[in-house]
Design a protein around this motif. Sequence first.
Motif, PDB file in Angstrom:
ATOM      1  N   MET A 190     -34.982 -34.240  44.107  1.00 38.89           N
ATOM      2  CA  MET A 190     -35.175 -35.502  44.834  1.00 38.89           C
ATOM      3  C   MET A 190     -35.570 -36.608  43.872  1.00 38.89           C
ATOM      4  N   GLU A 191     -34.777 -36.745  42.816  1.00 34.08           N
ATOM      5  CA  GLU A 191     -34.989 -37.776  41.810  1.00 34.08           C
ATOM      6  C   GLU A 191     -33.676 -38.488  41.533  1.00 34.08           C
ATOM      7  N   CYS A 192     -33.770 -39.701  40.990  1.00 31.12           N
ATOM      8  CA  CYS A 192     -32.597 -40.427  40.510  1.00 31.12           C
ATOM      9  C   CYS A 192     -32.414 -40.088  39.034  1.00 31.12           C
ATOM     10  N   THR A 193     -31.323 -39.436  38.693  1.00 33.08           N
ATOM     11  CA  THR A 193     -31.062 -39.048  37.309  1.00 33.08           C
ATOM     12  C   THR A 193     -29.869 -39.836  36.774  1.00 33.08           C
ATOM     13  N   ALA A 194     -29.877 -40.054  35.462  1.00 34.19           N
ATOM     14  CA  ALA A 194     -28.803 -40.834  34.846  1.00 34.19           C
ATOM     15  C   ALA A 194     -27.461 -40.123  34.954  1.00 34.19           C
ATOM     16  N   ILE A 195     -26.410 -40.895  35.175  1.00 35.65           N
ATOM     17  CA  ILE A 195     -25.061 -40.333  35.248  1.00 35.65           C
ATOM     18  C   ILE A 195     -24.609 -39.924  33.845  1.00 35.65           C
ATOM     19  N   VAL A 196     -24.126 -38.697  33.713  1.00 33.35           N
ATOM     20  CA  VAL A 196     -23.695 -38.164  32.417  1.00 33.35           C
ATOM     21  C   VAL A 196     -22.182 -37.981  32.437  1.00 33.35           C
ATOM     22  N   HIS A 197     -21.499 -38.587  31.453  1.00 34.87           N
ATOM     23  CA  HIS A 197     -20.045 -38.440  31.324  1.00 34.87           C
ATOM     24  C   HIS A 197     -19.726 -37.315  30.333  1.00 34.87           C
ATOM     25  N   CYS A 198     -18.566 -36.720  30.506  1.00 39.23           N
ATOM     26  CA  CYS A 198     -18.155 -35.617  29.635  1.00 39.23           C
ATOM     27  C   CYS A 198     -17.900 -36.112  28.217  1.00 39.23           C
ATOM     28  N   GLU A 199     -18.253 -35.284  27.252  1.00 39.38           N
ATOM     29  CA  GLU A 199     -17.959 -35.555  25.851  1.00 39.38           C
ATOM     30  C   GLU A 199     -17.334 -34.302  25.229  1.00 39.38           C
ATOM     31  N   VAL A 200     -16.252 -34.504  24.484  1.00 42.04           N
ATOM     32  CA  VAL A 200     -15.571 -33.381  23.822  1.00 42.04           C
ATOM     33  C   VAL A 200     -15.514 -33.645  22.330  1.00 42.04           C
ATOM     34  N   GLY A 201     -15.360 -32.575  21.561  1.00 39.23           N
ATOM     35  CA  GLY A 201     -15.289 -32.679  20.110  1.00 39.23           C
ATOM     36  C   GLY A 201     -13.876 -32.929  19.620  1.00 39.23           C
ATOM     37  N   GLU A 202     -13.701 -32.835  18.306  1.00 37.95           N
ATOM     38  CA  GLU A 202     -12.396 -33.043  17.685  1.00 37.95           C
ATOM     39  C   GLU A 202     -11.505 -31.813  17.876  1.00 37.95           C
ATOM     40  N   TRP A 203     -10.187 -32.046  17.850  1.00 32.29           N
ATOM     41  CA  TRP A 203      -9.244 -30.937  17.972  1.00 32.29           C
ATOM     42  C   TRP A 203      -9.311 -30.045  16.735  1.00 32.29           C
ATOM     43  N   SER A 204      -9.126 -28.771  16.940  1.00 32.55           N
ATOM     44  CA  SER A 204      -9.027 -27.838  15.819  1.00 32.55           C
ATOM     45  C   SER A 204      -7.634 -27.941  15.201  1.00 32.55           C
ATOM     46  N   GLN A 205      -7.423 -27.243  14.087  1.00 34.27           N
ATOM     47  CA  GLN A 205      -6.095 -27.193  13.482  1.00 34.27           C
ATOM     48  C   GLN A 205      -5.156 -26.382  14.388  1.00 34.27           C
ATOM     49  N   TRP A 206      -3.866 -26.696  14.298  1.00 37.70           N
ATOM     50  CA  TRP A 206      -2.898 -25.922  15.087  1.00 37.70           C
ATOM     51  C   TRP A 206      -2.859 -24.487  14.579  1.00 37.70           C
ATOM     52  N   SER A 207      -2.766 -23.575  15.512  1.00 36.00           N
ATOM     53  CA  SER A 207      -2.701 -22.157  15.151  1.00 36.00           C
ATOM     54  C   SER A 207      -1.350 -21.836  14.528  1.00 36.00           C
ATOM     55  N   PRO A 208      -1.228 -20.695  13.834  1.00 29.73           N
ATOM     56  CA  PRO A 208       0.075 -20.299  13.288  1.00 29.73           C
ATOM     57  C   PRO A 208       1.102 -20.136  14.406  1.00 29.73           C
ATOM     58  N   CYS A 209       2.323 -20.468  14.105  1.00 28.84           N
ATOM     59  CA  CYS A 209       3.398 -20.322  15.083  1.00 28.84           C
ATOM     60  C   CYS A 209       3.570 -18.839  15.421  1.00 28.84           C
ATOM     61  N   SER A 210       3.584 -18.521  16.705  1.00 27.85           N
ATOM     62  CA  SER A 210       3.675 -17.125  17.121  1.00 27.85           C
ATOM     63  C   SER A 210       4.500 -17.020  18.391  1.00 27.85           C
ATOM     64  N   LYS A 211       4.867 -15.778  18.697  1.00 31.36           N
ATOM     65  CA  LYS A 211       5.613 -15.503  19.909  1.00 31.36           C
ATOM     66  C   LYS A 211       5.240 -14.106  20.397  1.00 31.36           C
ATOM     67  N   ARG A 212       4.697 -14.076  21.609  1.00 32.30           N
ATOM     68  CA  ARG A 212       4.230 -12.813  22.181  1.00 32.30           C
ATOM     69  C   ARG A 212       3.243 -12.115  21.264  1.00 32.30           C
ATOM     70  N   GLY A 213       2.384 -12.895  20.633  1.00 33.11           N
ATOM     71  CA  GLY A 213       1.357 -12.338  19.765  1.00 33.11           C
ATOM     72  C   GLY A 213       1.827 -11.975  18.382  1.00 33.11           C
ATOM     73  N   LYS A 214       3.117 -12.225  18.067  1.00 37.25           N
ATOM     74  CA  LYS A 214       3.659 -11.885  16.751  1.00 37.25           C
ATOM     75  C   LYS A 214       3.945 -13.151  15.960  1.00 37.25           C
ATOM     76  N   THR A 215       3.861 -13.035  14.655  1.00 37.12           N
ATOM     77  CA  THR A 215       4.171 -14.161  13.774  1.00 37.12           C
ATOM     78  C   THR A 215       5.436 -13.900  12.962  1.00 37.12           C
ATOM     79  N   CYS A 216       6.240 -12.947  13.391  1.00 27.71           N
ATOM     80  CA  CYS A 216       7.482 -12.604  12.699  1.00 27.71           C
ATOM     81  C   CYS A 216       8.522 -12.181  13.719  1.00 27.71           C
ATOM     82  N   GLY A 217       9.779 -12.154  13.278  1.00 29.99           N
ATOM     83  CA  GLY A 217      10.848 -11.694  14.148  1.00 29.99           C
ATOM     84  C   GLY A 217      11.359 -12.743  15.112  1.00 29.99           C
ATOM     85  N   PHE A 218      11.088 -14.008  14.890  1.00 25.24           N
ATOM     86  CA  PHE A 218      11.557 -15.063  15.785  1.00 25.24           C
ATOM     87  C   PHE A 218      11.726 -16.345  14.979  1.00 25.24           C
TER      88      PHE A 218
END
Length: 273
Positions: free
Chosen positions: A140-168
């Motif tokens: 039963m209090e008035c609290t400040a409105i908090v907006h979402c904050e996100v961090g920086e993007w990570s590096q792109w993961s290695p290219c894969s297909k069905r969990g594999k990084t070869c054969g495609f």
Amino acid sequence: MQLQLISLVLIFLHSMEYIDTQQASRIRRHRKLHPGVSHGCQGGCATCSDYNGCLSCKPRLFFFLERDGMRQTGVCLSSCPSGYYGTRSPDINKCTKCKADCDACFNRNFCTKCKAGFYLHMGRCLDVCPDGFEPNEQYMECTAIVHCEVGEWSQWSPCSKRGKTCGFKRGEESRTRETLRIPSASGDTCPATKEKRKCVVQRRRCRKGERKGGGERKRRPNKEENKEENRESRQEERDTDNREESENKNKTEHRRRKAQIKQRVSTAGSTVQ
């Protein structure tokens, strides 16, 4: 010598009798001026009455009137009850009632808990929270409105297909980012924290015993998976051939047009001569 001692004893007894007489006289006069008042009180009272309870309190205690129907009885407390705050003065320490919308307070102008239907904000009780704040129903209090904050993007993961990084040749890569601050009920929601995109790599054959996804050992594919992979491989090859053929056609067309333009320029020059 004995007569002197007897005289001193008589004088002492007479003096004690006189003192007792004076004290009794003062008590009688006090009772006439303050009927029902007693100094032999209990419960922290300095003075009290049989009907009204405490009339004054001992030092550092607060005087408070308890209500029982139409009757009020004085009591002396070490701290004031809910809905009251303590005030000290040279004359009397007493409990003073908080504002009407305040359930507990530090003083008249600063509330610490509001009654039902009101929200606490900076010592005040409000029925509607001000701009930039939202009602917290739990506290039963008035609290400040908090907006979402996100961090920086990570590096792109290695290219894969069905969990594999070869054969495609065509696969998928992904990246993520962390949520640094979770929004409140009225705050801006969080954007996406995961992204995926298509990727193209130089196709290579998987070596025998090569681990799947960099961790688990490659599982032996079943017939359906083999058919699907072969179908996709053939489609990728057709797409590659079509793309190369289209590029070759474009190059040939570009050379042909370039030759035509060159021939036209040469013909125009001969005509002028």
